[in-house]
Write a protein that holds these residues in place. Structure first.
Motif, PDB file in Angstrom:
ATOM      1  N   ALA A 126     -55.392  98.670 -40.973  1.00 55.30           N
ATOM      2  CA  ALA A 126     -56.298  98.514 -42.116  1.00 55.30           C
ATOM      3  C   ALA A 126     -57.073  99.793 -42.378  1.00 55.30           C
ATOM      4  O   ALA A 126     -57.304 100.174 -43.538  1.00 55.30           O
ATOM      5  CB  ALA A 126     -57.254  97.345 -41.861  1.00 55.30           C
ATOM      6  N   ALA A 127     -57.470 100.489 -41.309  1.00 54.34           N
ATOM      7  CA  ALA A 127     -58.193 101.746 -41.491  1.00 54.34           C
ATOM      8  C   ALA A 127     -57.286 102.846 -42.045  1.00 54.34           C
ATOM      9  O   ALA A 127     -57.757 103.754 -42.727  1.00 54.34           O
ATOM     10  CB  ALA A 127     -58.789 102.190 -40.151  1.00 54.34           C
TER      11      ALA A 127
ATOM     12  N   GLY B  85     -52.455 106.350 -25.774  1.00 50.02           N
ATOM     13  CA  GLY B  85     -52.667 107.749 -25.436  1.00 50.02           C
ATOM     14  C   GLY B  85     -53.804 108.434 -26.146  1.00 50.02           C
ATOM     15  O   GLY B  85     -53.913 109.661 -26.107  1.00 50.02           O
ATOM     16  N   LEU B  86     -54.686 107.655 -26.771  1.00 48.48           N
ATOM     17  CA  LEU B  86     -55.796 108.277 -27.497  1.00 48.48           C
ATOM     18  C   LEU B  86     -56.831 108.903 -26.567  1.00 48.48           C
ATOM     19  O   LEU B  86     -57.722 109.630 -27.031  1.00 48.48           O
ATOM     20  CB  LEU B  86     -56.466 107.232 -28.396  1.00 48.48           C
ATOM     21  CG  LEU B  86     -55.639 106.840 -29.632  1.00 48.48           C
ATOM     22  CD1 LEU B  86     -56.118 105.523 -30.194  1.00 48.48           C
ATOM     23  CD2 LEU B  86     -55.715 107.946 -30.690  1.00 48.48           C
TER      24      LEU B  86
ATOM     25  N   ALA C  32     -61.092  99.944 -25.647  1.00 41.19           N
ATOM     26  CA  ALA C  32     -60.804  99.976 -24.209  1.00 41.19           C
ATOM     27  C   ALA C  32     -59.341  99.684 -23.920  1.00 41.19           C
ATOM     28  O   ALA C  32     -58.800 100.136 -22.902  1.00 41.19           O
ATOM     29  CB  ALA C  32     -61.690  98.966 -23.484  1.00 41.19           C
ATOM     30  N   LEU C  33     -58.677  98.941 -24.807  1.00 38.84           N
ATOM     31  CA  LEU C  33     -57.252  98.684 -24.651  1.00 38.84           C
ATOM     32  C   LEU C  33     -56.407  99.732 -25.381  1.00 38.84           C
ATOM     33  O   LEU C  33     -55.405 100.225 -24.858  1.00 38.84           O
ATOM     34  CB  LEU C  33     -56.909  97.292 -25.197  1.00 38.84           C
ATOM     35  CG  LEU C  33     -57.496  96.090 -24.464  1.00 38.84           C
ATOM     36  CD1 LEU C  33     -57.136  94.801 -25.200  1.00 38.84           C
ATOM     37  CD2 LEU C  33     -56.981  96.026 -23.036  1.00 38.84           C
ATOM     38  N   ALA C  34     -56.814 100.062 -26.599  1.00 46.47           N
ATOM     39  CA  ALA C  34     -55.988 100.937 -27.444  1.00 46.47           C
ATOM     40  C   ALA C  34     -55.911 102.355 -26.890  1.00 46.47           C
ATOM     41  O   ALA C  34     -54.843 102.981 -26.931  1.00 46.47           O
ATOM     42  CB  ALA C  34     -56.542 100.959 -28.865  1.00 46.47           C
TER      43      ALA C  34
ATOM     44  N   GLN D  64     -61.564 105.422 -32.745  1.00 45.95           N
ATOM     45  CA  GLN D  64     -62.632 104.677 -32.086  1.00 45.95           C
ATOM     46  C   GLN D  64     -63.579 104.065 -33.109  1.00 45.95           C
ATOM     47  O   GLN D  64     -64.091 102.950 -32.920  1.00 45.95           O
ATOM     48  CB  GLN D  64     -63.387 105.592 -31.127  1.00 45.95           C
ATOM     49  CG  GLN D  64     -64.374 104.858 -30.226  1.00 45.95           C
ATOM     50  CD  GLN D  64     -64.907 105.742 -29.110  1.00 45.95           C
ATOM     51  OE1 GLN D  64     -64.688 106.948 -29.102  1.00 45.95           O
ATOM     52  NE2 GLN D  64     -65.613 105.143 -28.152  1.00 45.95           N
ATOM     53  N   ALA D  65     -63.807 104.776 -34.212  1.00 44.06           N
ATOM     54  CA  ALA D  65     -64.706 104.263 -35.243  1.00 44.06           C
ATOM     55  C   ALA D  65     -64.148 103.019 -35.921  1.00 44.06           C
ATOM     56  O   ALA D  65     -64.922 102.208 -36.456  1.00 44.06           O
ATOM     57  CB  ALA D  65     -64.967 105.356 -36.289  1.00 44.06           C
ATOM     58  N   ALA D  66     -62.832 102.851 -35.894  1.00 49.48           N
ATOM     59  CA  ALA D  66     -62.213 101.702 -36.556  1.00 49.48           C
ATOM     60  C   ALA D  66     -62.100 100.485 -35.651  1.00 49.48           C
ATOM     61  O   ALA D  66     -61.707  99.407 -36.114  1.00 49.48           O
ATOM     62  CB  ALA D  66     -60.823 102.093 -37.062  1.00 49.48           C
TER      63      ALA D  66
END
Length: 677
Positions: free
Chosen positions: A401-402, A354-355, A347-349, A338-340
């Motif tokens: 990238a993160a 499954g996060l 909201a999509l990822a 979420q921080a990335a």
């Protein structure tokens, strides 16, 4: 002080160069030392991306006390199984004969100085656990057996050698009558283990099995069998949606530890991804599901980003471990993800991968998988599917990238000829189907690199590392590269590739063929003599060399009209046909040769104005036509008259048709190849 492995180029052997074990590379010097000192050999076989190889190395080979015992009692030899598949094949078979169960890596064997295995196992811990003895105690016991029971060892060695010899097929008095029954039997065996709910075959651990998927895709295309199509396409779709695929960086892991494709064993192998690239391309040609195209593009992106070598070709593998933990590079906590991401991306990822669910990896972290498809997510959120796909692509790029600064898995940077051949074929095949000329460019540049650096003095070499090409190539290297060149010739004709293909085929016949019984040995006639010389016909992670050679030589014979290639192909199939009758499912590559023998491929040669000819060739290349060879030679062969328009010269079996200059007529001919046997 480093041991003798410090002089090697294999990244795996170099990992062991500073251990207190007095390691030797396999070779005459180590074997002579064992004879001179009358010591048994401790042979350890592994590879750079092997998780349990690393565990045993850290637990035992870096332990000074265990190393001292090994040095006192044995001549210790370390082998990279990817550099020496001949040794690995022999001693995996010896392990199975001695223990009555399959082997694996690390493979631990105890040999006489003559190379005969008299005790075998895989991983051994430093203290008793998992029902296994402690390595230190085992070393003392094995050395005592060698010292006091030489007669028993000699009798056992004789039995093992007889059993190894018995694995070689014997030709029948008459050539067999080839039938289609093994093809149907193989499909039935796959159906018996097919997981109808989750795709794939069998239960945990679940492997991708690209050779079997390729067989089913061919069956679907050539026979119209809907169930073969369903088994292949469903398996490929479920694999791509699960944790077997790296949802961020592309590419596929080695296998799934569960039956639902959720958590993989995190090593990434070039050979898996090269074969899956061709499978996903063929699947997309049959059924334009977005997941198939995305999976193929992901494999190529991963290979270019993480596996391409600076001077040419592709590296062998990526380790499963990073920062001392398996999978650490790929795992997420919801907080880190979420921080990335922006709120819109999250909201999509979160629901897509499954996060927003409970952790799926050891109760602590999340390994991404596709929980909701873009279409389903679009319905849930009231958005257009195109907008969801675009948003997920942005989220994927942000998470990638993160992830980039994390400690990376180690890369085994050696180049293996056969594995690169598989990648050449995958790139050329996918380049044709998706119309990606740059992928074909990469395939051909890799061919050129192999020819420039691993074809020396008329012979192929197997390995390149540290700027050095070394070790005589094996059957698989020749056969897989010949097969890849046939795909390249269809993707973009180059006369030099046909010449190279003929040199490889001539090498197969001269250096590997058994002139008495037929078929091909795994090693060349002048390579190092070992306790056994196998003729592999059953597929493992790679398709079996005899099957690939039989099919590739048969197809090259169609292109060149060179009868010795066709004769060698048929003799190979005749030799192994009884194996196909007994256990067809184990030999998917041979099944391809059988299909060609029963229904010879259609050969299409295109001539005419370059622009129009290339357009026809490109359109044909986007179709999955496994029993058709399509060539657009430039310049046109002298036996074909010039024409002001495109002509397709079609040969089926022993019959060639009048030239075809109507597109629809050509499609009608090649869509239904005749059953000639």
């Amino acid at each position: 002080m480093p041991n003798l492995l410090a002089q090697e180029t294999s990244p795996y052997l170099l990992q062991h160069a500073h251990q207190p074990v007095d390691w030797h590379p396999w070779g005459p010097a180590a074997l002579a030392l064992a004879r001179d000192q009358d010591k048994p050999i401790l042979l350890s076989i592994g590879y750079a991306a092997c998780h349990w190889c690393h565990v045993m190395a850290h637990e035992s080979f870096e332990d000074p006390d265990i190393a001292a015992t090994m040095n006192r009692l044995f001549i210790n030899i370390k082998v990279d199984r990817e550099e020496r598949p001949d040794l690995d094949h022999i001693y995996q078979t010896a392990h199975q004969l001695l223990t009555r169960r399959p082997g694996g890596w690390p493979l631990t064997l105890f040999l006489t100085p003559e190379g005969d295995a008299f005790f075998a196992g895989t991983y051994f811990p430093p203290e008793p656990r998992h029902g296994l003895p402690a390595l230190g105690e085992l070393l003392e016991q094995v050395a005592a057996v060698y010292a006091h029971r030489r007669a028993d060892i000699a009798r056992q060695n004789q039995s093992i050698r007889h059993a190894l010899a018995a694995t070689l097929p014997r030709p029948g008095q008459e050539p067999p009558r080839l039938k289609a029954e093994p093809l149907a039997a193989a499909q039935a065996e796959l159906d018996a283990t097919y997981d109808r709910r989750r795709g794939g075959f069998g239960d945990a651990p679940k492997f991708p099995r690209p050779t079997d998927l390729d067989f089913l895709l061919r069956r679907s295309a050539t026979t119209g069998d809907d169930h073969a199509r369903t088994m292949a396409l469903t398996s490929l779709e479920k694999m791509a949606a699960g944790g077997l695929q790296d949802q961020l960086g592309g590419g596929f892991f080695r296998y799934s530890v569960d039956g639902a494709w959720t958590i993989p064993h995190f090593e990434k192998m070039l050979y898996d991804n090269a074969q899956l690239l061709a499978c996903y391309a063929n699947a997309w040609a049959l059924d334009h599901r977005p997941a198939f195209k995305a999976a193929a593009e992901g494999i190529v992106a991963w290979a270019d980003r993480e596996m391409a070598l600076a001077q040419g070709g592709y590296a062998a593998s990526l380790d499963a471990d990073s920062a001392g933990e398996e999978g650490a590079y790929y795992l997420w906590t919801p907080e880190a993800a979420q921080a990335a991401l922006s709120p819109e991306q999250w909201a999509l990822a979160a629901p897509a991968w499954g996060l927003d669910r409970v952790p799926n990896f050891e109760g602590q972290a999340w390994h991404l998988q596709q929980v909701r498809s873009p279409e389903a997510l679009a319905d849930d959120l009231g958005l257009a599917p195109t907008a969801v796909r675009a948003g997920l692509q942005e989220a994927r790029a942000a998470l990638l990238a993160a992830r980039e600064p994390r400690p990376r898995p180690a890369r085994d940077h050696k180049l293996l000829t056969g594995w690169n051949a598989l990648m050449i074929k995958g790139l050329a095949r996918a380049g044709r189907i998706f119309g990606r000329s740059e992928w074909i460019d990469r395939a051909l540049s890799t061919v050129d690199f192999l020819q420039d650096h691993l074809w020396q003095e008329g012979r192929l070499l197997a390995v390149r590392a540290g700027g050095q090409s070394r070790l005589p190539a094996y059957l698989d290297d020749y056969a897989l590269l010949l097969d890849a060149l046939l795909e390249c010739l269809q993707a973009r004709w180059r006369e030099k590739d046909l010449a190279f293909a003929r040199r490889l085929a001539d090498g197969l016949l001269h250096d590997f063929e058994d002139p008495a019984a037929g078929g091909f040995f795994f090693t060349a006639h002048d390579q190092e003599a070992l306790i056994h010389r196998p003729k592999p016909a059953q597929d493992n992670a790679l398709p079996a060399g005899n099957g690939v050679a039989a099919q590739a030589l048969g197809r090259l014979a169609l292109v060149t009209d060179h009868e010795p290639y066709a004769r060698a192909a048929r003799r190979t199939l005749d030799l192994f046909y009884p194996l196909l009758e007994r256990q067809a499912i184990a030999s998917g590559a041979l099944l391809g040769a059988l299909e060609d023998a029963l229904t010879p491929p259609t050969l299409v040669r295109l001539t005419g104005p370059a622009a129009e000819r290339d357009q026809w060739n490109a359109e044909l290349g986007r179709r999955f036509l496994p029993q058709t060879l399509i060539l657009a030679p430039e310049p046109a062969p002298q036996d074909l008259p010039p024409s002001p328009r495109v002509n397709a010269w079609v040969c089926q079996g022993v019959k060639c048709l009048p030239p075809v200059n109507e597109w629809e007529s050509l499609l009608g001919i090649i869509s239904k190849p005749p059953k000639l046997h």
